[in-house]
Motif scaffolding. Structure first.
Motif, PDB file in Angstrom:
ATOM      1  N   ASP A 172      52.802  30.457  55.089  1.00 54.22           N
ATOM      2  CA  ASP A 172      52.714  29.221  54.306  1.00 54.22           C
ATOM      3  C   ASP A 172      51.688  29.370  53.187  1.00 54.22           C
ATOM      4  O   ASP A 172      51.917  28.954  52.045  1.00 54.22           O
ATOM      5  N   PHE A 173      50.545  29.968  53.518  1.00 53.47           N
ATOM      6  CA  PHE A 173      49.502  30.194  52.510  1.00 53.47           C
ATOM      7  C   PHE A 173      50.021  31.076  51.381  1.00 53.47           C
ATOM      8  O   PHE A 173      49.831  30.773  50.201  1.00 53.47           O
ATOM      9  N   ILE A 174      50.687  32.170  51.724  1.00 54.91           N
ATOM     10  CA  ILE A 174      51.216  33.094  50.715  1.00 54.91           C
ATOM     11  C   ILE A 174      52.236  32.392  49.823  1.00 54.91           C
ATOM     12  O   ILE A 174      52.226  32.550  48.599  1.00 54.91           O
ATOM     13  N   GLU A 175      53.145  31.608  50.414  1.00 56.93           N
ATOM     14  CA  GLU A 175      54.141  30.888  49.616  1.00 56.93           C
ATOM     15  C   GLU A 175      53.481  29.932  48.629  1.00 56.93           C
ATOM     16  O   GLU A 175      53.865  29.861  47.459  1.00 56.93           O
ATOM     17  N   LYS A 176      52.468  29.192  49.073  1.00 59.31           N
ATOM     18  CA  LYS A 176      51.771  28.251  48.187  1.00 59.31           C
ATOM     19  C   LYS A 176      50.992  28.993  47.104  1.00 59.31           C
ATOM     20  O   LYS A 176      50.987  28.598  45.940  1.00 59.31           O
ATOM     21  N   ASP A 177      50.345  30.093  47.485  1.00 60.41           N
ATOM     22  CA  ASP A 177      49.583  30.874  46.518  1.00 60.41           C
ATOM     23  C   ASP A 177      50.510  31.477  45.465  1.00 60.41           C
ATOM     24  O   ASP A 177      50.206  31.455  44.272  1.00 60.41           O
ATOM     25  N   LEU A 178      51.653  31.993  45.890  1.00 55.29           N
ATOM     26  CA  LEU A 178      52.618  32.563  44.955  1.00 55.29           C
ATOM     27  C   LEU A 178      53.136  31.494  43.990  1.00 55.29           C
ATOM     28  O   LEU A 178      53.248  31.735  42.788  1.00 55.29           O
ATOM     29  N   ALA A 179      53.418  30.306  44.502  1.00 57.41           N
ATOM     30  CA  ALA A 179      53.887  29.212  43.641  1.00 57.41           C
ATOM     31  C   ALA A 179      52.831  28.860  42.601  1.00 57.41           C
ATOM     32  O   ALA A 179      53.150  28.618  41.430  1.00 57.41           O
ATOM     33  N   THR A 180      51.562  28.858  42.991  1.00 55.18           N
ATOM     34  CA  THR A 180      50.475  28.573  42.053  1.00 55.18           C
ATOM     35  C   THR A 180      50.391  29.646  40.982  1.00 55.18           C
ATOM     36  O   THR A 180      50.292  29.342  39.794  1.00 55.18           O
ATOM     37  N   VAL A 181      50.450  30.900  41.396  1.00 50.22           N
ATOM     38  CA  VAL A 181      50.376  32.006  40.441  1.00 50.22           C
ATOM     39  C   VAL A 181      51.547  31.942  39.465  1.00 50.22           C
ATOM     40  O   VAL A 181      51.378  32.078  38.254  1.00 50.22           O
ATOM     41  N   GLU A 182      52.747  31.722  39.986  1.00 54.03           N
ATOM     42  CA  GLU A 182      53.929  31.656  39.127  1.00 54.03           C
ATOM     43  C   GLU A 182      53.856  30.498  38.142  1.00 54.03           C
ATOM     44  O   GLU A 182      54.292  30.613  37.003  1.00 54.03           O
ATOM     45  N   SER A 183      53.286  29.383  38.568  1.00 51.40           N
ATOM     46  CA  SER A 183      53.227  28.213  37.675  1.00 51.40           C
ATOM     47  C   SER A 183      52.113  28.318  36.639  1.00 51.40           C
ATOM     48  O   SER A 183      52.141  27.615  35.641  1.00 51.40           O
ATOM     49  N   THR A 184      51.151  29.193  36.854  1.00 49.40           N
ATOM     50  CA  THR A 184      50.026  29.309  35.916  1.00 49.40           C
ATOM     51  C   THR A 184      50.005  30.619  35.145  1.00 49.40           C
ATOM     52  O   THR A 184      49.089  30.858  34.364  1.00 49.40           O
ATOM     53  N   THR A 185      50.996  31.474  35.365  1.00 52.13           N
ATOM     54  CA  THR A 185      51.025  32.780  34.707  1.00 52.13           C
ATOM     55  C   THR A 185      52.256  32.870  33.808  1.00 52.13           C
ATOM     56  O   THR A 185      53.367  32.601  34.246  1.00 52.13           O
ATOM     57  N   ASP A 186      52.042  33.266  32.574  1.00 51.01           N
ATOM     58  CA  ASP A 186      53.146  33.467  31.640  1.00 51.01           C
ATOM     59  C   ASP A 186      53.631  34.902  31.790  1.00 51.01           C
ATOM     60  O   ASP A 186      53.071  35.827  31.204  1.00 51.01           O
ATOM     61  N   LEU A 187      54.687  35.084  32.606  1.00 46.78           N
ATOM     62  CA  LEU A 187      55.186  36.430  32.891  1.00 46.78           C
ATOM     63  C   LEU A 187      55.806  37.091  31.663  1.00 46.78           C
ATOM     64  O   LEU A 187      55.939  38.312  31.623  1.00 46.78           O
ATOM     65  N   SER A 188      56.143  36.310  30.637  1.00 47.47           N
ATOM     66  CA  SER A 188      56.691  36.924  29.422  1.00 47.47           C
ATOM     67  C   SER A 188      55.631  37.726  28.680  1.00 47.47           C
ATOM     68  O   SER A 188      55.946  38.578  27.866  1.00 47.47           O
TER      69      SER A 188
END
Length: 169
Positions: free
Chosen positions: A26-42
């Motif tokens: 659960d922690f990893i899923e939430k952390d990944l969602a945070t990273v994805e929402s705050t990181t511009d992968l482009s």
């Protein structure tokens, strides 16, 4: 509820119970969602230290003698790790230019043999065998190493496919 042990990508993970495993997931899923929402992968870029390209578009072509010298030099500079990373090497080749075969006890690994017998070893990437007879350009990030078997030494490339590179690179 959980612990880590080891060093720089070579470590073990242990849990005291199934409940702790679920909490960790659960922690990893939430952390990944945070990273994805705050990181511009482009804007994320992979910057290899050098590129090996069999078609001459990289820093070097496949050159076994040069690679042996490079591996020897790198062995003198190590050990590599946090704060002193090993060079990042990108190998670029046309899928159809290699001889592809599955290997491993359950055929989970992949070996691609390019010109001069230069082998590319891809652990746990057998799912990429479908590329074998295509005109796709393959990008593999990894490192050069020497394989020693029955008094014979060969240079090989160990790595992982990377899918997020722009095709123009």
């Amino acid at each position: 509820g959980f612990y880590l042990a080891g060093h720089d990508t070579a470590f073990g993970v242990g849990f005291k119970s199934v409940t702790e495993i679920r909490r960790f997931c659960d922690f990893i899923e939430k952390d990944l969602a945070t990273v994805e929402s705050t990181t511009d992968l482009s804007k994320f870029e992979v910057k290899p230290d050098f590129v090996i390209a069999h078609d001459g578009t990289g820093d070097t072509v496949i050159d076994i003698v040069l690679f042996m010298d490079y591996i020897d030099e790198m062995s003198r500079l190590g050990p590599f790790g946090t704060g002193f990373p090993a060079p990042q090497v990108l190998l670029k080749f046309k899928a159809s230019s290699g001889e592809w075969r599955l290997m491993g006890s359950t055929k989970q690994h992949l070996s691609v043999t390019l010109e001069y017998g230069f082998k590319v070893i891809l652990f746990n990437q057998a799912n990429r065998i479908s590329l074998a007879d295509t005109d796709e350009t393959c990008y593999v990030m990894g490192y050069l190493s020497v394989n020693k078997y029955k008094n014979t030494q060969t240079v090989q490339f160990m790595g992982d496919f990377v899918d997020f590179l722009e095709r123009g690179q």
